[in-house]
Design a protein around this motif. Structure first.
Motif, PDB file in Angstrom:
ATOM      1  N   GLU A   1       0.895  -1.307   0.102  1.00 15.59           N
ATOM      2  CA  GLU A   1      -0.089   0.165  -0.090  1.00 15.59           C
ATOM      3  C   GLU A   1       1.065   1.247  -0.020  1.00 15.59           C
ATOM      4  N   ARG A   2       0.436   2.190  -0.881  1.00 16.34           N
ATOM      5  CA  ARG A   2       1.175   3.565  -1.028  1.00 16.34           C
ATOM      6  C   ARG A   2       0.437   4.287  -0.376  1.00 16.34           C
ATOM      7  N   LEU A   3       0.923   5.218   0.626  1.00 13.63           N
ATOM      8  CA  LEU A   3       0.362   6.243   1.486  1.00 13.63           C
ATOM      9  C   LEU A   3       0.943   7.445   1.119  1.00 13.63           C
ATOM     10  N   VAL A   4       0.390   8.820   0.899  1.00 17.92           N
ATOM     11  CA  VAL A   4       1.086   9.904   0.836  1.00 17.92           C
ATOM     12  C   VAL A   4       0.374  11.034   1.595  1.00 17.92           C
ATOM     13  N   VAL A   5       1.153  11.669   2.258  1.00 22.71           N
ATOM     14  CA  VAL A   5       0.326  12.803   3.133  1.00 22.71           C
ATOM     15  C   VAL A   5       0.963  14.244   2.684  1.00 22.71           C
ATOM     16  N   VAL A   6       0.050  15.012   2.051  1.00 25.38           N
ATOM     17  CA  VAL A   6       0.575  16.594   1.869  1.00 25.38           C
ATOM     18  C   VAL A   6       0.029  17.580   2.756  1.00 25.38           C
ATOM     19  N   VAL A   7       0.867  18.480   3.265  1.00 22.24           N
ATOM     20  CA  VAL A   7       0.278  19.302   4.102  1.00 22.24           C
ATOM     21  C   VAL A   7       0.860  20.572   3.513  1.00 22.24           C
ATOM     22  N   VAL A   8      -0.031  21.689   3.085  1.00 18.41           N
ATOM     23  CA  VAL A   8       0.411  22.921   2.681  1.00 18.41           C
ATOM     24  C   VAL A   8      -0.174  24.009   3.690  1.00 18.41           C
ATOM     25  N   ARG A   9       0.992  24.852   4.076  1.00 19.47           N
ATOM     26  CA  ARG A   9       0.524  26.070   4.703  1.00 19.47           C
ATOM     27  C   ARG A   9       0.642  27.361   4.071  1.00 19.47           C
ATOM     28  N   SER A  10      -0.480  28.047   3.915  1.00 16.77           N
ATOM     29  CA  SER A  10      -0.299  29.428   3.148  1.00 16.77           C
ATOM     30  C   SER A  10      -0.769  30.475   4.033  1.00 16.77           C
ATOM     31  N   GLY A  11      -0.263  31.581   3.699  1.00 22.85           N
ATOM     32  CA  GLY A  11      -0.987  32.789   4.458  1.00 22.85           C
ATOM     33  C   GLY A  11       0.229  33.274   5.077  1.00 22.85           C
ATOM     34  N   GLY A  12      -0.355  34.091   6.440  1.00 23.50           N
ATOM     35  CA  GLY A  12       0.794  34.610   7.418  1.00 23.50           C
ATOM     36  C   GLY A  12       0.945  36.056   6.960  1.00 23.50           C
ATOM     37  N   ILE A  13       1.964  36.764   7.610  1.00 26.56           N
ATOM     38  CA  ILE A  13       2.244  37.913   7.069  1.00 26.56           C
ATOM     39  C   ILE A  13       2.731  38.185   5.875  1.00 26.56           C
ATOM     40  N   ALA A  14       3.696  37.420   5.474  1.00 26.01           N
ATOM     41  CA  ALA A  14       4.264  37.400   3.948  1.00 26.01           C
ATOM     42  C   ALA A  14       3.569  36.867   3.089  1.00 26.01           C
ATOM     43  N   GLY A  15       2.684  35.782   3.286  1.00 26.39           N
ATOM     44  CA  GLY A  15       1.529  35.478   2.300  1.00 26.39           C
ATOM     45  C   GLY A  15       2.289  34.186   1.523  1.00 26.39           C
ATOM     46  N   LEU A  16       3.287  33.595   2.203  1.00 25.86           N
ATOM     47  CA  LEU A  16       4.088  32.412   1.426  1.00 25.86           C
ATOM     48  C   LEU A  16       3.415  31.189   1.873  1.00 25.86           C
TER      49      LEU A  16
ATOM     50  N   ALA B   1     -14.997  24.934   6.852  1.00 22.96           N
ATOM     51  CA  ALA B   1     -14.214  25.965   5.773  1.00 22.96           C
ATOM     52  C   ALA B   1     -13.341  26.762   6.983  1.00 22.96           C
ATOM     53  N   PRO B   2     -12.159  27.301   6.548  1.00 25.03           N
ATOM     54  CA  PRO B   2     -11.551  27.928   7.512  1.00 25.03           C
ATOM     55  C   PRO B   2     -11.833  29.537   7.559  1.00 25.03           C
ATOM     56  N   SER B   3     -11.519  30.120   8.600  1.00 28.74           N
ATOM     57  CA  SER B   3     -12.027  31.395   8.811  1.00 28.74           C
ATOM     58  C   SER B   3     -11.053  32.308   8.127  1.00 28.74           C
ATOM     59  N   THR B   4     -11.561  33.316   7.544  1.00 29.04           N
ATOM     60  CA  THR B   4     -10.617  34.061   6.915  1.00 29.04           C
ATOM     61  C   THR B   4     -10.190  35.600   7.658  1.00 29.04           C
ATOM     62  N   GLY B   5      -9.164  36.288   7.386  1.00 29.81           N
ATOM     63  CA  GLY B   5      -8.538  37.098   8.027  1.00 29.81           C
ATOM     64  C   GLY B   5      -7.210  37.791   7.855  1.00 29.81           C
ATOM     65  N   ALA B   6      -6.779  38.811   7.855  1.00 29.31           N
ATOM     66  CA  ALA B   6      -5.483  39.241   7.785  1.00 29.31           C
ATOM     67  C   ALA B   6      -4.526  38.309   8.493  1.00 29.31           C
ATOM     68  N   ASP B   7      -3.338  38.031   7.893  1.00 29.33           N
ATOM     69  CA  ASP B   7      -2.224  37.289   8.327  1.00 29.33           C
ATOM     70  C   ASP B   7      -2.582  36.154   9.048  1.00 29.33           C
ATOM     71  N   ARG B   8      -3.643  35.297   8.790  1.00 24.74           N
ATOM     72  CA  ARG B   8      -3.796  33.973   9.240  1.00 24.74           C
ATOM     73  C   ARG B   8      -3.380  32.785   8.288  1.00 24.74           C
ATOM     74  N   TYR B   9      -2.944  31.852   8.968  1.00 28.57           N
ATOM     75  CA  TYR B   9      -2.543  30.916   8.194  1.00 28.57           C
ATOM     76  C   TYR B   9      -3.750  29.875   7.618  1.00 28.57           C
ATOM     77  N   GLN B  10      -3.578  29.333   6.367  1.00 28.88           N
ATOM     78  CA  GLN B  10      -4.621  28.624   5.906  1.00 28.88           C
ATOM     79  C   GLN B  10      -3.887  27.038   5.924  1.00 28.88           C
ATOM     80  N   TRP B  11      -4.666  25.850   6.007  1.00 27.29           N
ATOM     81  CA  TRP B  11      -3.872  24.722   5.841  1.00 27.29           C
ATOM     82  C   TRP B  11      -4.654  23.888   4.757  1.00 27.29           C
ATOM     83  N   ARG B  12      -3.953  23.105   4.076  1.00 21.37           N
ATOM     84  CA  ARG B  12      -4.640  22.288   3.249  1.00 21.37           C
ATOM     85  C   ARG B  12      -3.979  20.796   3.382  1.00 21.37           C
ATOM     86  N   ILE B  13      -4.627  19.872   3.732  1.00 17.59           N
ATOM     87  CA  ILE B  13      -4.287  18.439   4.035  1.00 17.59           C
ATOM     88  C   ILE B  13      -4.912  17.507   3.025  1.00 17.59           C
ATOM     89  N   GLU B  14      -3.879  16.722   2.303  1.00 13.07           N
ATOM     90  CA  GLU B  14      -4.345  15.895   1.389  1.00 13.07           C
ATOM     91  C   GLU B  14      -4.029  14.482   1.760  1.00 13.07           C
TER      92      GLU B  14
END
Length: 110
Positions: free
Chosen positions: A12-27, A57-70
Motif C-alpha cells: 500500500e502506498r500512502l502519501v500525506v501532503v500538508v500545505v500552509r499558506s498565508g501569514g504576514i508574508a503570504g508565502l 471551512a477555514p475562517s479568513t482574516g489578515a495574516d492568518r494561516y490556511q492549511w490544506r491537508i491531502e
C-alpha cells in the motif's frame, strides 16, 4: 508443470501532503510524507483519527494561516481538508506534526 502467473501484490502506498499558506508574508510551505510500507499502518491510524467529515471551512482574516491537508493512496486522493490555523489541534495537530517531521529535506520549505 509450469506454475500459473501469480499476481504480485504491491504494498500500500500512502502519501500525506500538508500545505500552509498565508501569514504576514503570504508565502506557502509544503511538506510531504510517504512512509515506508512497514509504517503505513501507523500513518493510516493517524489519518483515520482526523475528523475529515467535520472539517469546517477555514475562517479568513489578515495574516492568518490556511492549511490544506491531502491524503493519497496510490494515485487517488482519499481525503482532503482545508482548515484555519485555529483548527489545527488534536488529531490534526498530531498528523501535521508527523508530516512535517517526516518530510524529506528536498520537500521542506517549498
Amino acid at each position: 508443470m509450469p506454475q500459473p502467473d501469480t499476481e504480485t501484490v504491491e504494498p500500500e502506498r500512502l502519501v500525506v501532503v500538508v500545505v500552509r499558506s498565508g501569514g504576514i508574508a503570504g508565502l506557502s510551505k509544503q511538506w510531504r510524507a510517504e512512509p515506508e510500507p512497514a509504517r503505513v499502518p501507523h500513518w493510516r491510524e493517524l489519518v483515520e483519527r482526523c475528523p475529515w467529515d467535520a472539517a469546517e471551512a477555514p475562517s479568513t482574516g489578515a495574516d492568518r494561516y490556511q492549511w490544506r491537508i491531502e491524503v493519497h493512496r496510490g494515485d487517488d486522493a482519499v481525503h482532503q481538508a482545508r482548515l484555519g490555523d485555529g483548527q489545527i489541534e488534536g488529531p490534526w495537530r498530531v498528523l501535521v506534526d508527523e508530516v512535517r517531521q517526516a518530510a524529506s529535506p528536498s520537500s521542506r520549505g517549498r
